[in-house]
Design a protein around this motif. Structure first.
Motif, PDB file in Angstrom:
ATOM      1  N   SER A 170      20.751 -14.543   3.143  1.00 46.79           N
ATOM      2  CA  SER A 170      19.408 -14.779   3.639  1.00 46.79           C
ATOM      3  C   SER A 170      19.879 -15.323   5.173  1.00 46.79           C
ATOM      4  CB  SER A 170      18.287 -15.560   3.310  1.00 46.79           C
ATOM      5  OG  SER A 170      18.849 -17.277   3.425  1.00 46.79           O
ATOM      6  N   LEU A 171      19.135 -15.008   6.188  1.00 49.09           N
ATOM      7  CA  LEU A 171      19.613 -15.446   7.465  1.00 49.09           C
ATOM      8  C   LEU A 171      19.820 -16.772   7.592  1.00 49.09           C
ATOM      9  CD1 LEU A 171      20.248 -14.512  10.587  1.00 49.09           C
ATOM     10  CD2 LEU A 171      17.732 -14.514  11.083  1.00 49.09           C
ATOM     11  N   HIS A 172      18.796 -17.744   7.059  1.00 52.62           N
ATOM     12  CA  HIS A 172      18.664 -19.151   7.028  1.00 52.62           C
ATOM     13  C   HIS A 172      20.102 -19.618   6.622  1.00 52.62           C
ATOM     14  CE1 HIS A 172      14.258 -20.523   7.180  1.00 52.62           C
ATOM     15  NE2 HIS A 172      14.519 -19.833   8.327  1.00 52.62           N
ATOM     16  N   GLU A 173      20.640 -19.197   5.517  1.00 48.82           N
ATOM     17  CA  GLU A 173      21.937 -19.510   4.962  1.00 48.82           C
ATOM     18  C   GLU A 173      23.056 -19.365   5.825  1.00 48.82           C
ATOM     19  OE1 GLU A 173      22.768 -18.066   1.037  1.00 48.82           O
ATOM     20  OE2 GLU A 173      20.710 -17.494   0.780  1.00 48.82           O
ATOM     21  N   MET A 174      23.065 -18.518   6.791  1.00 51.95           N
ATOM     22  CA  MET A 174      23.915 -18.315   8.133  1.00 51.95           C
ATOM     23  C   MET A 174      23.708 -19.362   9.144  1.00 51.95           C
ATOM     24  SD  MET A 174      24.328 -14.386   8.161  1.00 51.95           S
ATOM     25  CE  MET A 174      25.525 -14.363   9.683  1.00 51.95           C
ATOM     26  N   GLN A 192      19.499   8.353   9.440  1.00 48.20           N
ATOM     27  CA  GLN A 192      20.146   8.742   8.427  1.00 48.20           C
ATOM     28  C   GLN A 192      21.644   8.582   8.677  1.00 48.20           C
ATOM     29  OE1 GLN A 192      20.521  12.836   7.317  1.00 48.20           O
ATOM     30  NE2 GLN A 192      19.727  12.544   5.422  1.00 48.20           N
ATOM     31  N   ALA A 193      21.948   8.756   9.789  1.00 46.60           N
ATOM     32  CA  ALA A 193      23.290   8.339  10.187  1.00 46.60           C
ATOM     33  C   ALA A 193      23.951   7.066  10.025  1.00 46.60           C
ATOM     34  CB  ALA A 193      23.547   9.191  11.486  1.00 46.60           C
ATOM     35  N   ALA A 194      22.821   6.182  10.391  1.00 40.96           N
ATOM     36  CA  ALA A 194      23.280   4.917  10.205  1.00 40.96           C
ATOM     37  C   ALA A 194      23.310   4.120   8.879  1.00 40.96           C
ATOM     38  CB  ALA A 194      22.183   3.942  11.084  1.00 40.96           C
ATOM     39  N   ARG A 195      22.891   4.969   7.989  1.00 43.21           N
ATOM     40  CA  ARG A 195      22.684   4.420   6.325  1.00 43.21           C
ATOM     41  C   ARG A 195      23.585   5.181   5.622  1.00 43.21           C
ATOM     42  NH1 ARG A 195      18.918   0.174   5.653  1.00 43.21           N
ATOM     43  NH2 ARG A 195      17.592   0.170   7.248  1.00 43.21           N
ATOM     44  N   PRO A 215      23.552 -10.652   5.866  1.00 40.65           N
ATOM     45  CA  PRO A 215      22.114 -10.378   6.218  1.00 40.65           C
ATOM     46  C   PRO A 215      21.731 -10.188   7.682  1.00 40.65           C
ATOM     47  CG  PRO A 215      22.902 -12.445   4.956  1.00 40.65           C
ATOM     48  CD  PRO A 215      24.011 -11.742   5.321  1.00 40.65           C
ATOM     49  N   LEU A 216      22.844 -10.672   8.535  1.00 38.80           N
ATOM     50  CA  LEU A 216      22.416 -10.083  10.052  1.00 38.80           C
ATOM     51  C   LEU A 216      22.851  -8.828  10.143  1.00 38.80           C
ATOM     52  CD1 LEU A 216      22.103 -11.591  12.667  1.00 38.80           C
ATOM     53  CD2 LEU A 216      24.679 -11.777  13.111  1.00 38.80           C
ATOM     54  N   ARG A 217      23.772  -8.332   9.552  1.00 39.24           N
ATOM     55  CA  ARG A 217      24.067  -6.901   9.591  1.00 39.24           C
ATOM     56  C   ARG A 217      22.948  -5.923   9.065  1.00 39.24           C
ATOM     57  NH1 ARG A 217      29.157  -4.101   6.531  1.00 39.24           N
ATOM     58  NH2 ARG A 217      28.914  -1.957   6.792  1.00 39.24           N
ATOM     59  N   LEU A 218      22.303  -6.444   7.978  1.00 39.65           N
ATOM     60  CA  LEU A 218      20.995  -5.884   7.319  1.00 39.65           C
ATOM     61  C   LEU A 218      19.835  -5.955   8.376  1.00 39.65           C
ATOM     62  CD1 LEU A 218      20.329  -4.301   4.623  1.00 39.65           C
ATOM     63  CD2 LEU A 218      19.565  -6.323   3.885  1.00 39.65           C
ATOM     64  N   MET A 219      19.923  -6.889   8.904  1.00 39.31           N
ATOM     65  CA  MET A 219      18.437  -7.301   9.755  1.00 39.31           C
ATOM     66  C   MET A 219      18.693  -6.098  10.973  1.00 39.31           C
ATOM     67  SD  MET A 219      17.300 -10.450  11.329  1.00 39.31           S
ATOM     68  CE  MET A 219      18.697 -10.849  12.486  1.00 39.31           C
ATOM     69  N   GLY A 220      20.045  -5.959  11.350  1.00 34.54           N
ATOM     70  CA  GLY A 220      20.210  -4.907  12.424  1.00 34.54           C
ATOM     71  C   GLY A 220      20.005  -3.647  12.018  1.00 34.54           C
TER      72      GLY A 220
END
Length: 346
Positions: A166-170, A64-67, A99-104
């Protein structure tokens, strides 16, 4: 003249989406084109679900703290009860690594679930004895399943989002290799576009007003017209004011001047007056004295100022100043009201 207190964007947005009805309506609009798949009664705040979903309070609190906002959705299916975590992330500015941040974020949510299971299996001798070697080594049973997570990113900026989704775009990625490189796609909502199939009136008003303000052209005039034609809730106006970086609801309603009854503190005082009138009438009836009504009104206004001030993340010092200013009371009296009602609010 005292400066108006600006509204903290992150606090306002989190408070707005804590409501299960709004939250469910928004996710239904984005994920299911408005079909009522997720019901408000299916949602629970994450920290209330640790006993039988995540099994450990520290784990739930860590996620919860991370969101910004995250809830557990419990849906009945023909196979039993299905769980999914629904997260809502607010972005004021374009983040080119989102996208990378969200993936984390999502990885962290899954990793916390896995770590908790592995720790439980490792530290419980009875369970440990029932595990096969590969399960013990993995820290996970063959039949274990993690709770899936869906995260929506809501972008509240004026500029069109021109970052990757998306990650691919990065990546600097050869098209021949692309099919073999795992992608991670982001669910992005731009508040300025307002193309969601919403049903909740407050959500509709919120995104309509955000669309007006984030697209600049004649926004004050159009916002004035919209507010005049619709009965917009105070919390919606505060959220719009906070999200768009405006210092007060005056900027939303188009009114000007320090005396205009539209700043956040005037919304707070209005709530206090409403509470105070009702409490004052009740106390006055019981005691049969005018003093009962007057005291009830004063206490109600004080409670309203304190409740709303705390809800929107304002400091104790700011709240005490407003108590003195609005109620015309001493610093000591303001302190006594704060100690009385702040404890009840918490």
């Amino acid at each position: 003249m005292a400066r108006r207190k600006s509204i903290k964007t992150d606090i306002v947005v989190k408070n707005y989406w804590r409501d299960n009805v709004r939250f469910a309506d928004f996710f239904n609009a984005v994920l299911f084109e408005g079909r009522q798949v997720i019901r408000p009664e299916d949602l629970e705040d994450l920290d209330t679900e640790n006993s039988f979903v995540l099994e450990h309070k520290a784990l739930a609190e860590g996620i919860q703290a991370a969101r910004d906002n995250i809830k557990i959705c419990k849906r009945s299916t023909r196979y039993g009860v299905a769980f999914v975590m629904l997260g809502n992330e607010a972005q004021e500015h374009i983040h080119y690594a989102m996208p990378l941040r969200l993936m984390g974020y999502d990885y962290g949510t899954y990793k916390k679930q896995y770590d908790e299971k592995a720790r439980k299996y490792r530290n419980d001798p009875e369970i440990k004895q029932t595990l096969e070697d590969d399960e013990l080594l993995s820290g996970m049973k063959r039949t274990d399943r993690l709770i899936p997570v869906i995260t929506l990113v809501v972008y509240y900026g004026e500029r069109p989002w021109d970052g990757a989704t998306s990650l691919h775009e990065m990546l600097s990625l050869d098209e021949d290799l692309a099919p073999f490189v795992n992608d991670y796609k982001m669910l992005l909502v731009e508040a300025r576009k307002n193309n969601q199939k919403l049903h909740n009136v407050e959500n509709i008003d919120l995104f309509n007003l955000l669309s007006i303000f984030l697209n600049k052209e004649k926004r004050i005039e159009k916002a004035n017209e919209y507010v005049r034609e619709h009965e917009v809730a105070g919390e919606v106006l505060m959220t719009v004011a906070g999200v768009t970086g405006r210092k007060s609801i005056c900027d939303v309603s188009g009114k000007k001047g320090e005396d205009a009854m539209c700043t956040i503190w005037e919304e707070i005082e209005k709530k206090g007056r409403d509470v105070g009138r009702e409490e004052g009438r009740e106390e006055g009836r019981e005691e049969g004295r005018e003093e009962g009504h007057t005291q009830g009104l004063l206490e109600g206004r004080a409670r309203g100022i304190i409740d709303m001030g705390l809800e929107y993340g304002l400091s104790e010092n700011d709240i005490l100043k407003q108590l003195q200013k609005k109620l015309k009371i001493s610093a000591q009296e303001a302190k006594e009201y704060f100690e009385l009602f702040a404890e009840q609010t918490v």
